[in-house]
Design an enzyme around this catalytic site. Structure first.
Site, PDB file in Angstrom:
ATOM      1  CE  LYS A 151     -11.280   0.043  -6.618  1.00  0.00           C
ATOM      2  NZ  LYS A 151     -11.581   1.381  -6.118  1.00  0.00           N
ATOM      3  CE1 TYR A 166      -7.880   4.209  -4.606  1.00  0.00           C
ATOM      4  CE2 TYR A 166     -10.230   4.686  -4.638  1.00  0.00           C
ATOM      5  CZ  TYR A 166      -9.117   4.094  -5.202  1.00  0.00           C
ATOM      6  OH  TYR A 166      -9.251   3.385  -6.371  1.00  0.00           O
ATOM      7  CG  ASP A 199     -14.322   2.481  -7.525  1.00  0.00           C
ATOM      8  OD1 ASP A 199     -14.501   1.255  -7.458  1.00  0.00           O
ATOM      9  OD2 ASP A 199     -13.197   3.007  -7.607  1.00  0.00           O
ATOM     10  CG  HIS A 211      -6.993  -1.676  -5.091  1.00  0.00           C
ATOM     11  ND1 HIS A 211      -7.097  -0.663  -4.173  1.00  0.00           N
ATOM     12  CD2 HIS A 211      -6.924  -1.066  -6.290  1.00  0.00           C
ATOM     13  CE1 HIS A 211      -7.089   0.503  -4.791  1.00  0.00           C
ATOM     14  NE2 HIS A 211      -6.978   0.285  -6.080  1.00  0.00           N
TER      15      HIS A 211
END
Length: 326
Positions: A99, A69, A64, A130
């Site tokens: 996402k 990130y 994931d 997200h």
């Protein structure tokens, strides 16, 4: 080059990870790996090591990730090094979730294409929204939000284009999900939400499954202390009931919490930047909690709270999206 035997035994473990089938016909494993780690962003080699170990040594087959990130290049490098190895898993063997962040809601296709480019892959298996939020425009101070039906239509196009095999959502509450289902041509396959012993969301989980949308648990170990609410003061691994069950089964508190989620019938995606934790977390697929354990947790743990809540995010207008749950 990998030791053939290590890859073979991790392949066996991968096959032992129970699977569920989503509404688009694709099967996903019950235990996956989260990749959000603020401490790993600065150390790409550490993250690569974690990913390679997870896939090649332990048997993880679901990863994931998210553009937000800021580690897609690193993940892409690790994955492509694995795919190039003889006898190692191929692209088809690894289920990849990515996402789209609210600032990108006006450029859905472009955003996924950018992610694919950074990851150096042709497609993702699941692309999800997200957060169903807007964003404050820093220059004007105006809260901007694109209508969800427009975003979703663009998401559906991605499936037709073959850029993703499936689409889903994250952090959607019941009302948002109901509304989305009223017009979606392709219904969301998953809703990735915060689920753990302090936030079991039992009614919502049951309802989602009735709609044939699978909940997937993020922060299943309660560790992410971005906005630790006052309502639960200690992380799950210090919870006395969890410690007692761990002792009974001769397992770790983390394994109890992950096994609890899986026994409730949904996949969990714990994240870690520690190699030894990868094994510990993965072993939870072999943990069998009994009805007494499940009852002890559901009846004995009454503290409630979340580790992530946009109510503390000024940039998202401090929206109390989850307030109806308490």
């Amino acid at each position: 080059k990998m030791e053939g035997s290590a890859v073979a035994s991790s392949q066996k473990r991968a096959e032992e990870n129970p699977k569920i089938t989503l509404n688009n016909g694709h099967a996903i494993p019950m235990l996956g790996l989260g990749t959000y780690a603020p401490d790993v962003k600065e150390e790409p080699e550490a993250l690569k090591k974690v990913l390679k170990h997870a896939i090649l040594e332990e048997g993880y087959r679901m990863v994931d990730m998210a553009k937000m990130y800021e580690n897609e290049e690193t993940i892409g490098e690790a994955l492509n090094e694995i795919f190039a190895m003889e006898g190692a898993p191929n692209r088809e063997d690894i289920y990849l979730i990515n996402k789209i962040w609210p600032t990108d809601h006006w450029a859905v296709e472009e955003t996924l294409r950018g992610s694919l480019k950074r990851l150096k892959i042709e497609y993702v298996d699941m692309f999800i929204i997200h957060w169903p939020l807007g964003m404050m425009d820093e220059k004007t101070g105006v809260y901007k939000k694109r209508p969800m039906h427009q975003i979703w239509a663009d998401m559906e196009k991605l499936v037709e284009l073959g850029l993703t095999k499936g689409i889903g959502v994250s952090n959607f509450n019941c009302q948002l999900t109901m509304d989305l289902l009223s017009y979606a041509k392709i219904p969301p396959a998953i809703n990735e939400i915060e689920l753990h012993i302090y936030n079991p969301q039992t009614n919502f989980v049951q309802w989602l499954k009735k709609q044939n949308i699978y909940p997937i648990a993020y922060s299943p170990l309660t560790n992410y202390q971005y906005a630790l609410p006052a309502s639960f003061q200690k992380p799950g691994h210090e919870e006395p009931i969890i410690l007692k069950i761990a002792e009974k089964h001769k397992i770790t508190p983390a394994q109890v919490q992950l096994a609890w989620g899986m026994k409730k019938g949904y996949p969990v995606i714990p994240k870690t930047s520690k190699i030894h934790r990868l094994k510990e977390n993965y072993q939870s697929i072999y943990t069998k909690l009994d009805d007494d354990d499940m009852k002890a947790i559901s009846e004995g743990i009454v503290a409630r709270g979340r580790t992530v809540d946009p109510i503390v995010w000024d940039f998202a207008s401090n929206v109390p999206i989850f307030d109806q749950e308490f």
